[in-house]
Design an enzyme around this catalytic site. Structure first.
Site, PDB file in Angstrom:
ATOM      1  N   THR A  85      71.549  25.654  79.044  1.00 51.93           N
ATOM      2  CA  THR A  85      71.037  25.607  77.669  1.00 51.93           C
ATOM      3  C   THR A  85      69.920  24.584  77.542  1.00 51.93           C
ATOM      4  O   THR A  85      68.876  24.840  76.948  1.00 51.93           O
ATOM      5  CB  THR A  85      72.175  25.227  76.700  1.00 51.93           C
ATOM      6  OG1 THR A  85      73.240  26.145  76.854  1.00 51.93           O
ATOM      7  CG2 THR A  85      71.683  25.245  75.267  1.00 51.93           C
TER       8      THR A  85
ATOM      9  N   ARG B 125      59.477  41.605  84.358  1.00 51.41           N
ATOM     10  CA  ARG B 125      59.823  40.560  85.328  1.00 51.41           C
ATOM     11  C   ARG B 125      60.296  41.126  86.667  1.00 51.41           C
ATOM     12  O   ARG B 125      59.885  40.641  87.729  1.00 51.41           O
ATOM     13  CB  ARG B 125      60.935  39.676  84.760  1.00 51.41           C
ATOM     14  CG  ARG B 125      60.445  38.712  83.712  1.00 51.41           C
ATOM     15  CD  ARG B 125      61.580  37.880  83.168  1.00 51.41           C
ATOM     16  NE  ARG B 125      61.068  36.946  82.171  1.00 51.41           N
ATOM     17  CZ  ARG B 125      61.849  36.144  81.439  1.00 51.41           C
ATOM     18  NH1 ARG B 125      63.155  36.176  81.588  1.00 51.41           N
ATOM     19  NH2 ARG B 125      61.311  35.318  80.556  1.00 51.41           N
TER      20      ARG B 125
ATOM     21  N   LEU C 220      69.808  32.156  74.005  1.00 48.79           N
ATOM     22  CA  LEU C 220      70.205  31.090  73.078  1.00 48.79           C
ATOM     23  C   LEU C 220      70.903  31.689  71.853  1.00 48.79           C
ATOM     24  O   LEU C 220      71.798  31.075  71.270  1.00 48.79           O
ATOM     25  CB  LEU C 220      68.989  30.253  72.649  1.00 48.79           C
ATOM     26  CG  LEU C 220      68.382  29.326  73.710  1.00 48.79           C
ATOM     27  CD1 LEU C 220      67.257  28.475  73.103  1.00 48.79           C
ATOM     28  CD2 LEU C 220      69.427  28.423  74.337  1.00 48.79           C
TER      29      LEU C 220
END
Lengths: 416, 207, 542
Positions: free
Chosen positions: C122, C353, C464
């Site tokens: 985080t 990606r 998040l």
């Protein structure tokens, strides 16, 4: 063992007159100052020949320190700080001198001023020492306007100002440059060096700083001569020393004895031996560097060189006696805590370093420590010394290092 | 690994270590086969876990740094600092009734903050170069927004807390400042409008 | 690794504002199949035991899922027992959110975390957090974008709950004291994530995760929640009726095992980067070793998508001590080219990606990469070309990159940076419902350790959101169990089943899990922790 003469000079009953100047001058008081006034240029030589050294813990030759200040030219002010910030563990000699013998200190300070062309004298005293600061106040007051002071001023060629200044009470305020900050009215933060106080101290003026015990010896040397002073000491040592013995002994106290008196005599004759049922384990020498002496060191003459040869330091002459059953790790933790609490904060290596050492020690002492913790302590003894502006951190590391050297097995047994 | 052609020699926690020059001190310890699991965290310099004391060759100074950010150097001496430092301050933001009370409550929660003696140790020790002391001063004066701004890069390594001779916890002062600023003053109308529409059930998601 | 030596490549490099486009590109699916680590046939195995028996799984993950436990009944003799209502395992953002909510609802809470509170992935999140708050955006659009990115392999209900939570998640974070970047009117600023249809990412500079984590950590530290740091969980406890009833914690501080008897357990142990799948470097923090997957699986929790991981294309490859460190995707969005050892572009840099990562791997595998001389290598991230086109851009928008450059001794405005894909995120994980509840009663799982929210590909800013959304949900529901009577008997009896199954399946019992720490940290050889190893093993050693 032979009994040495006790309290021959500084703690002689004739000196213990309290703040009464008349009483001081009616004895031998004032004679040293008179000789100094007659020949100010000869003072430093006398001090050198006497072998007087810094008795606040450094052992630095006093005449050298004085010479640096004496050499400073110019017409501005010069300061003498008489250091009575005494706060070291186990040390209680300066407070005794200030409370009971203020006049020999003041006379010593005046002679010092003459020697170094100093015109401002500051008696810098720990406010926690109530009687000491009160009596010094009174004693200084009584000198004002007296003929001996006028004679000294005439010899110097300008007026001599004397004042009593209360320190902040922080231990670190006893450090030379911290004392200067304090006298200037600031928090006692040690300064970086150079410049050295001899060049630039209080308000940028040349400044000399001496311990109270050192200064107290000065009038006696001037009165009785350098040879007399030298002969007081045993072996190569000079003069006397006020030893403060405390801890697990029968008669703790301050004893003035010839410099170089063996530890065993101090402990068994004057300290009157161990408390009933206690067995000697170690002696922490007090002062800026607490180091350890052990039972194998009982024969050591208590002078600067001899104690240093045993990996320890005489320091202020404090001897804290501990007996079997006292945990060395716990004791060292307490000393390190003292330094941690005294750190001024300017150098993180000192504040964080002492905090961290203290934490590791507590961990080991309470049985929570690991080998890695012990290794870390050993490592910090190598990394930390010399990294602070002043020597506070070095003091903390010294006591730790000394205990690791003498009592490693005790540390190892305490590991989890 | 390309061999020992160019190895750096240093000590870490008292152990003699040789390592290639491109390793951090944590990696060097691992490289030499020594265990290390505590004081290791994000390895990117943002979690504040890997505090070390460093003394470089020929230097009197001992600095405090983050181990994952320190490359090995010849003759360097390193010691890891592993200390538990939960704050001793207990407070809940909702104890503060309104923004008029913040300053008074701050001094209740952090009574030591105004005792700062301005030694500057916190500034020196901060591995992020934060003006810590100024932040504490601003917070003591009630300038919480400005104080909090200074702590934008704080990683709560707690070094300033151990470095403070007055036992101020500057990082927690900084975080308190940041938190009250958000708690009392962040009122974004775009968010509030959206919450209102959701409350009315206008924005159901069809799966 | 073969390729142009880095010194030579650097000498040959010249900055240029424009460069020729890359040559013809292979089809994405073909490229992925040939070069993406997920498709490496070596990397895949079929699970032999447990709830996912028969499913495909990454080989290294499978090895841990099918490993023996670290402890035995004999190791627990004399271990102290602590009682609580809710035990949260993991001290990152998800665990903290769950703990705060559970405590607020009146439950007694313990957080046990392997490292320190907040040492987590985080804290490293830079980009931001997604929440549809702008006028031209809706939760539905957020939902659609997430589903599309996931390649449809996703639990749609979880996604719907999460995107609907999002605005309230932001409000809750502000109430914990978290700051966000605001415009002149005090509104939340938003930016657009790749593959999304609206500006939806709210952020605090490029320190969003740090700001979130320190606020949550402070909220916990100033509360009465008990925090056990350096306390990894090594096993879950089960009740006779098959509930999860607590955990066995290995205290690295007290160097003993401790039992926590809990009415509910919330696993918030994060990802797997430090397992270095296929020997990849990682952007993850030191503790990301997939412990939660192992613990949950042994107790019978179902997992999903355990063959799907995100490799972020731009991980720093040099200098070595920073290998794996993430360089934000924003640099490529700003127009930075990727160049191989011959100084040529080889891929459309703005492809997804997985595509870009596979192309970089291809260049290096086929000898067109740049070699560092110490076994690793990569390709150039051609930052100077961006600076040439837009002088001053880096300083204004990428201060953290400039900072990173300083640590590398590189000024990215004038020198290219060597990059290689870095293991970034575990897409799958423990199967959960809308409350974070697993199929094992009493066991919750949230954050990166859980699966189904992101399918096989996660959008920037959804992680998040995921941790707070499901963290709060699990915290609230776990607290709801506080009034239960509690379990009569707790044990690690489920381990006997595990060993039985492993033996019957002909699997060896010589490896053990969870991993706890990457091998290079030498935890297993640390004499400080000898007391935490199995009695049987220690006897064997003596």
């Amino acid at each position: 063992m032979t009994q040495r003469p006790l309290n021959q000079v500084l703690l002689h009953p004739g000196c213990r007159v309290g703040p009464e100047l008349d009483q001081w001058l009616s004895g031998h008081g004032g004679e040293g100052l008179a000789r100094a006034c007659a020949a100010p240029g000869a003072i430093i030589d006398a001090i050198r020949e006497a072998g007087l050294r810094g008795l606040g813990g450094s052992g630095y030759p006093t005449h050298k320190k004085w010479s640096f200040v004496a050499q400073q030219q110019g017409t501005g002010d010069k300061y003498l700080i008489c250091n009575g910030n005494e706060d070291e563990p186990g040390t209680f000699k300066d407070r005794l001198l200030m409370a009971e013998t203020p006049h020999q200190i003041i006379e010593g300070a005046l002679i010092t001023a003459l020697a170094c062309a100093i015109n401002r004298i500051v008696f810098y005293i720990n406010p926690d020492l109530g009687l000491a600061i009160d009596n010094m106040h009174q004693a200084v007051q009584q000198w004002r306007g007296t003929p001996p002071l006028q004679t000294a001023a005439d010899a110097l060629g300008r007026p001599i100002e004397m004042e009593v200044v209360a320190s902040s009470g922080h231990y670190i305020g006893g450090e030379e440059t911290a004392a200067i900050e304090s006298v200037e009215g600031n928090f006692p933060f040690p300064r970086g060096k150079p410049p050295y106080p001899a060049e630039s101290g209080v308000h940028g003026c040349p400044t000399l700083i001496n311990n109270m015990e050192t200064l107290a010896n000065v009038p006696h040397i001037l009165r009785n001569g350098a040879a007399w002073y030298r002969d007081l000491g045993l072996g190569d040592a000079c003069g006397t020393k006020i030893y403060c013995i405390s801890g697990d002994v029968l008669r703790p106290g301050a004893y003035e004895l010839p410099m170089g008196t063996p530890l065993s005599e101090l402990l068994y004759i004057y300290g009157d031996g161990m408390l009933v049922g206690k067995k000697l384990k170690a002696i922490f020498t007090g002062g800026p560097s607490n180091t350890i002496l052990t039972t194998t060191d009982l024969d050591v003459p208590l002078d600067f060189e001899s104690v240093a040869a045993r990996r320890s330091a005489l320091g202020t002459g404090a001897m804290i006696v501990v007996s079997h059953g006292t945990g060395i790790v716990k004791r060292v933790t307490e000393y390190v805590n003292f330094f941690a609490a005294s750190s001024c904060g300017q150098c993180p290596s000192c504040k964080t370093g002492t905090y961290y050492i203290s934490m590791l020690l507590s961990k080991i002492d309470t049985g929570e420590g690991t080998r890695a913790d012990l290794e870390s302590l050993i490592n910090l003894c190598k990394i930390l010394p010399g990294s602070g502006r002043c020597h506070l951190l070095d003091g903390a590391v010294k006591v730790l290092d000394s205990s690791l050297y003498h009592f490693m097995s005790e540390y190892e047994q305490a590991l989890n | 690994m390309s061999g020992n052609a160019h190895e750096i020699h240093l000590t870490i926690n008292g152990k003699d270590i040789s390592a290639p020059p491109y390793l951090s001190v944590i990696q060097a310890l691992w490289h030499a086969g020594y265990p290390r699991v505590k004081s290791v965290g994000c390895l990117e310099g943002v979690c504040g876990s890997c505090r070390v004391m460093v003394r470089r060759a020929d230097s009197r100074q001992v600095t405090t740094e983050l181990g994952c950010q320190v490359l090995v150097e010849e003759g360097m001496q390193v010691n890891f600092l592993l200390f538990p430092t939960p704050t001793h301050h207990r407070y809940q933001l909702d104890e503060i009734k309104n923004s008029w009370e913040v300053q008074a409550r701050f001094h209740q929660f952090f009574p030591e903050a105004e005792k700062c003696r301005h030694c500057g140790g916190c500034n020196t020790t901060c591995p992020k170069g934060i003006q810590v002391e100024k932040g504490v001063e601003l917070a003591s004066k009630g300038k919480f927004r400005e104080a909090g701004e200074l702590f934008g890069e704080c990683v709560l390594c707690n070094l300033c807390q151990t470095a403070c001779p007055e036992s101020i916890a500057p990082n927690h002062v900084g975080l308190f400042s940041r938190r009250v600023t958000a708690y009392f003053h962040t009122r974004p109308s775009n968010l509030i409008r959206r919450l209102e529409r959701l409350r009315k059930g206008e924005l159901q998601v069809v799966t | 690794m073969k390729g142009t030596p880095i010194e030579q490549a650097l000498a040959e490099y010249t900055a240029a504002a424009q460069r020729p486009a890359p040559g013809a590109q292979p089809d994405t699916r073909e490229l992925l199949r040939a070069f993406h680590p997920d498709h490496d046939a070596h990397a895949k195995v079929t699970l032999q035991v447990g709830p996912n028996k028969g499913d495909i799984c990454h080989r290294q993950v499978a090895q841990l899922l099918q490993a023996d436990a670290r402890i035995d009944e004999a190791d627990l003799a004399g271990s102290p027992v602590t009682e609580t209502d809710v035990l949260v395992i993991g001290g990152g953002g998800a665990g903290c959110a769950a703990a705060l909510v559970a405590q607020q609802q009146g439950a007694r809470v313990i957080i046990a975390t392997k490292l320190r509170l907040g040492d987590s992935n985080t804290v490293m999140a830079e980009g931001g957090i997604q929440a549809s708050i702008e006028k031209d955006d809706t939760p539905q659009m957020h939902f659609d974008d997430t589903i599309r990115a996931s390649r449809q392999v996703v639990d749609r209900e979880l996604v719907a709950e999460m995107v609907s939570d999002a605005p309230d998640v932001i409000r809750w974070l502000i109430q914990q004291g978290m700051q966000f970047d605001l415009d002149d009117y005090g509104d939340l600023m938003t930016r657009r994530a790749g593959g999304t249809s609206a500006a939806r990412v709210v952020y605090y500079r490029d320190y969003t995760g740090l700001e979130m984590m320190r606020v949550l950590r402070e909220a916990i530290r100033t509360s009465d929640i008990e925090v056990w740091d350096y306390s990894p969980a090594v096993e879950l406890l089960s009740s006779e009726s098959g509930y999860c009833a607590g955990a066995v914690i290995s205290s690295l501080k007290e160097r003993q095992h401790k039992l926590v008897r809990a009415k509910a357990v919330i696993l918030a142990t994060g990802g797997i980067g430090r397992m270095h799948l296929n020997e990849f470097p990682t952007s993850n923090h030191f503790g990301a070793t997939g412990d939660g997957l192992v613990l949950a699986y042994r107790l019978g929790a179902r997992l999903r998508d355990l063959d799907s991981f995100q490799y972020h294309p731009s991980g720093l490859a040099y200098p070595q001590h920073l290998a794996g460190t993430l360089i934000t995707e924003g640099v490529r969005s700003a127009g930075a080219y990727l160049l191989n050892g011959r100084g040529e572009r080889f891929v459309d840099e703005l492809q997804p990606r997985d595509h870009v990562a596979a192309a970089i791997i291809r260049e290096c595998a086929e000898g067109r990469g740049i070699s560092t001389g110490s076994g690793s290598g990569g390709v150039w991230l051609d930052t100077p070309s961006v600076e040439l086109r837009n002088p001053g851009l880096f300083e204004a928008r990428f201060p953290k990159l400039i900072q990173l450059g300083k640590k590398c001794g590189i000024d990215p405005r004038h020198q290219p940076m060597l990059i290689y894909p870095t293991l970034h995120y575990q897409n799958g994980g423990v199967v959960i419902d809308r409350n974070g509840q697993t199929n094992v009663p009493g066991l919750f799982c949230i954050g990166e350790a859980s699966g189904g929210v992101h399918g096989r590909n996660r959008l920037m800013g959804n992680s998040l959101l995921d941790i707070i959304s499901f963290g709060r949900r699990a915290g609230a529901h776990a607290a709801g169990r506080a009034h239960d009577r509690g379990h009569k008997k707790i044990s690690i009896e489920h381990l006997s089943n595990l060993r039985r199954e492993l033996t019957l399946a002909g699997m060896p019992l010589d490896s053990k899990g969870p991993l706890l720490f990457p091998g290079y940290a030498n935890f297993e050889n640390d004499s400080d922790y000898a007391g935490l190893r199995k009695n049987s093993e220690r006897e064997g050693m003596q």
